[in-house]
Design a protein around this motif. Structure first.
Motif, short mmCIF file in Angstrom:
data_model
loop_
_atom_site.label_atom_id
_atom_site.label_comp_id
_atom_site.label_asym_id
_atom_site.label_seq_id
_atom_site.Cartn_x
_atom_site.Cartn_y
_atom_site.Cartn_z
N THR A 171 0.72 -1.33 0.28
CA THR A 171 0.01 -0.16 -0.15
C THR A 171 0.54 1.74 -0.12
O THR A 171 1.93 1.09 0.58
N ILE A 172 0.44 2.37 -0.54
CA ILE A 172 1.31 3.47 -0.23
C ILE A 172 -0.44 5.02 0.13
O ILE A 172 -1.40 4.55 -0.76
N GLN A 173 0.15 5.46 1.28
CA GLN A 173 -0.74 6.11 1.91
C GLN A 173 -0.35 7.21 1.44
O GLN A 173 0.68 7.52 1.08
N LEU A 174 -1.25 8.78 0.86
CA LEU A 174 -0.56 9.86 0.25
C LEU A 174 -1.46 10.92 0.40
O LEU A 174 -2.82 10.84 0.26
N ILE A 175 -0.99 12.29 0.00
CA ILE A 175 -2.02 13.52 0.20
C ILE A 175 -2.89 13.63 -1.30
O ILE A 175 -2.25 13.67 -1.69
N PHE A 176 -3.91 13.71 -0.86
CA PHE A 176 -4.62 13.15 -2.14
C PHE A 176 -5.67 13.90 -2.21
O PHE A 176 -6.67 13.81 -1.48
N ASN A 177 -5.94 15.32 -3.09
CA ASN A 177 -7.51 16.26 -2.99
C ASN A 177 -7.54 17.18 -3.65
O ASN A 177 -6.61 17.15 -4.26
N MET A 178 -8.47 17.98 -3.70
CA MET A 178 -8.95 19.14 -5.04
C MET A 178 -7.93 20.07 -4.88
O MET A 178 -7.88 20.49 -6.26
N PHE A 179 -7.07 19.97 -3.86
CA PHE A 179 -5.66 20.72 -4.19
C PHE A 179 -4.49 20.45 -4.33
O PHE A 179 -2.96 20.88 -4.11
N ARG A 180 -4.55 18.80 -3.99
CA ARG A 180 -2.92 18.27 -4.46
C ARG A 180 -3.82 16.61 -5.49
O ARG A 180 -3.58 15.87 -5.30
N GLN A 181 -3.25 17.24 -6.72
CA GLN A 181 -3.77 16.49 -7.93
C GLN A 181 -2.56 16.21 -8.95
O GLN A 181 -2.54 14.35 -9.54
N ARG A 182 -1.61 16.30 -8.53
CA ARG A 182 -0.10 15.75 -9.26
C ARG A 182 -0.55 14.09 -9.15
O ARG A 182 0.48 13.42 -10.02
N PRO A 183 -0.81 13.30 -8.39
CA PRO A 183 -0.28 12.28 -8.47
C PRO A 183 -1.53 11.25 -9.17
O PRO A 183 -1.01 9.97 -9.93
N THR A 184 -2.45 12.09 -10.25
CA THR A 184 -3.64 11.42 -11.48
C THR A 184 -2.05 11.21 -12.15
O THR A 184 -2.69 10.32 -13.62
N GLU A 185 -1.41 12.05 -12.41
CA GLU A 185 -0.53 11.52 -13.41
C GLU A 185 0.70 10.88 -14.08
O GLU A 185 0.29 9.92 -15.30
N ALA A 266 -17.39 19.28 2.32
CA ALA A 266 -16.42 17.81 2.85
C ALA A 266 -17.58 17.28 2.51
O ALA A 266 -15.96 15.94 1.77
N PRO A 267 -18.45 16.59 2.70
CA PRO A 267 -19.25 15.15 1.64
C PRO A 267 -18.39 15.16 0.10
O PRO A 267 -18.17 13.89 0.03
N ILE A 268 -18.65 16.69 -0.46
CA ILE A 268 -18.43 16.77 -2.28
C ILE A 268 -16.71 16.54 -2.60
O ILE A 268 -16.69 15.65 -3.30
N ALA A 269 -15.97 17.26 -1.12
CA ALA A 269 -14.52 17.06 -1.42
C ALA A 269 -13.98 14.90 -1.42
O ALA A 269 -12.98 14.86 -2.39
N LEU A 270 -14.14 15.06 -0.39
CA LEU A 270 -14.68 13.21 -0.57
C LEU A 270 -14.85 12.34 -1.61
O LEU A 270 -14.33 11.28 -1.87
N ARG A 271 -16.54 12.58 -1.95
CA ARG A 271 -17.03 11.48 -3.14
C ARG A 271 -16.20 12.09 -4.31
O ARG A 271 -15.53 11.38 -5.17
N TRP A 272 -15.63 13.34 -4.51
CA TRP A 272 -14.26 13.37 -5.34
C TRP A 272 -13.10 12.65 -5.36
O TRP A 272 -12.90 12.07 -6.61
N VAL A 273 -12.77 12.30 -4.02
CA VAL A 273 -11.36 11.64 -4.11
C VAL A 273 -11.85 10.00 -4.44
O VAL A 273 -11.36 9.13 -4.87
N LEU A 274 -12.98 9.65 -4.64
CA LEU A 274 -13.68 8.24 -4.53
C LEU A 274 -14.16 8.17 -5.72
O LEU A 274 -14.16 7.15 -6.72
N MET A 275 -14.21 9.67 -6.83
CA MET A 275 -14.61 9.48 -8.46
C MET A 275 -13.23 8.00 -9.46
O MET A 275 -13.38 8.20 -10.30
N PHE A 276 -11.97 8.66 -8.06
CA PHE A 276 -11.04 7.88 -9.25
C PHE A 276 -10.96 6.34 -8.79
O PHE A 276 -10.84 6.51 -7.21
N ASP A 277 -10.96 5.92 -9.67
CA ASP A 277 -10.97 4.49 -8.67
C ASP A 277 -10.21 3.56 -8.68
O ASP A 277 -9.73 2.23 -8.03
N GLU A 278 -8.67 4.06 -8.61
CA GLU A 278 -7.28 3.37 -8.29
C GLU A 278 -7.54 4.08 -6.30
O GLU A 278 -6.67 3.06 -6.02
#
Length: 328
Positions: A171-185, A266-278
């Motif tokens: 597993t990798i634990q990382l910061i990812f949110n609407m303000f930190r989107q680089r991991p998707t690249e 908050a729920p919207i920000a969390l739902r945004w994260v869950l939009m990514f299947d990875e």
């Protein structure tokens, strides 16, 4: 609650899980076992089956609370803890196999458990990811039955990519949110290719993405959102996701226009994260049961529309990306 596979651990974990950095009170307040027990039990009652802690949270008190919960419940609750941040000074040279072993054994004593489901290196210096002997000690600990899986908690994309070269990293634990989107690249794609689970922390950018903060909001002197804005105590990316507070507030005002019917983002920000299947799971914290309830609401929200996802991306590109994208 919906569940997702946590990489090659094989665990099916609640997509909304629980991080326990601030369990027991707001950051900076004394640890309260009564509050911790209330939050933890409510989490399991609500279907959460994955809880992330660390030996440094509450100086071991968070681990004790999590262990007490697991021992008192009949449900299968997966426990993830972290080690390494107790090293003083916290430098590459301090990371030694014997020190790691002692931390794992101390966590087992704190939680009164025989085996840790997941042990994670806790944001070590980048150089540690280039030392095979540190990763090999976890194979010995697994052979001894003290751990089931190894993961890493990273600050930088580079560290996550390097961790993927070690076959025992699950597993990798990382910061990812609407303000930190680089991991998707790149990191998301590579983690999926290696069947490594992604655990997302700081999904609300230390509360900024709730939409409840203003220029007048104050934080206690012992709250990292007050004393660590410039990285005085640890990586500043852990505080407001590394975004300047005023810049973050302005971006949040733009997000509110995208989601005008949401009094709490908050729920919207969390739902945004869950939009990514990875993503395997997201681990927002809670300092009181009502915050946990807010986080749980995200699991029942409908998927965000393409237009909404594009709007969030545009706000990031215009307001945030030039300032933080290449730092982590």
């Amino acid at each position: 609650m919906h569940y997702r596979k946590l990489g090659k651990t094989g665990f099916n974990v609640s997509e909304i899980s629980l991080g326990t950095w601030q369990v027991g009170g707001k950051w900076g307040d004394p640890f309260s076992h009564e509050t911790a027990d209330s939050i933890l039990n409510k989490a399991v009652d609500s279907g959460i089956n994955f809880i992330d802690t660390a030996d440094v949270y509450g100086d071991g008190e968070s681990e004790k609370a999590v262990g007490r919960l697991v021992r008192s419940r009949s449900e299968r609750v997966y426990v993830a803890t972290k080690c390494g941040r107790q090293l003083q000074p916290h430098v590459n040279e301090a990371y030694q196999p014997e020190a790691i072993r002692k931390f794992v054994e101390a966590s087992l004593r704190n939680m009164q458990l025989e085996t840790l489901d997941l042990i994670q290196l806790h944001c070590p210096p980048t150089e540690v990811y280039y030392r095979p002997e540190i990763f090999e000690v976890f194979d010995r600990l697994k052979d001894e039955g003290k751990i089931l899986n190894l993961g890493v908690s990273v600050e930088k994309v580079e560290e996550g990519l390097k961790a993927l070269t070690f076959s025992n990293v699950t597993t990798i634990q990382l910061i990812f949110n609407m303000f930190r989107q680089r991991p998707t690249e790149l990191l998301f794609r590579e983690a999926k290719r290696h069947d490594v689970g992604l655990i997302v922390r700081v999904p609300l950018a230390s509360g900024l993405l709730t939409g409840k903060f203003s220029p007048q909001t104050t934080f206690s002197p012992d709250d990292h959102r007050q004393f660590n804005r410039d990285g005085a105590a640890f990586d500043k990316g852990e505080t407001f996701a590394g975004v300047d507070y005023e810049t973050g507030l302005a971006a949040v005002e733009e997000l509110k226009k995208v989601f005008p019917d949401q009094p709490n983002l908050a729920p919207i920000a969390l739902r945004w994260v869950l939009m990514f299947d990875e993503v395997s799971c997201v681990i927002p914290g809670a300092s009181k049961p009502s915050q946990l309830e807010s986080n749980l609401n995200a699991a029942e929200l409908p998927a965000l529309s393409g237009e909404q996802m594009d709007a969030v991306r545009s706000i990031y590109e215009q307001r945030i990306k030039p300032l933080v994208h290449n730092l982590w």
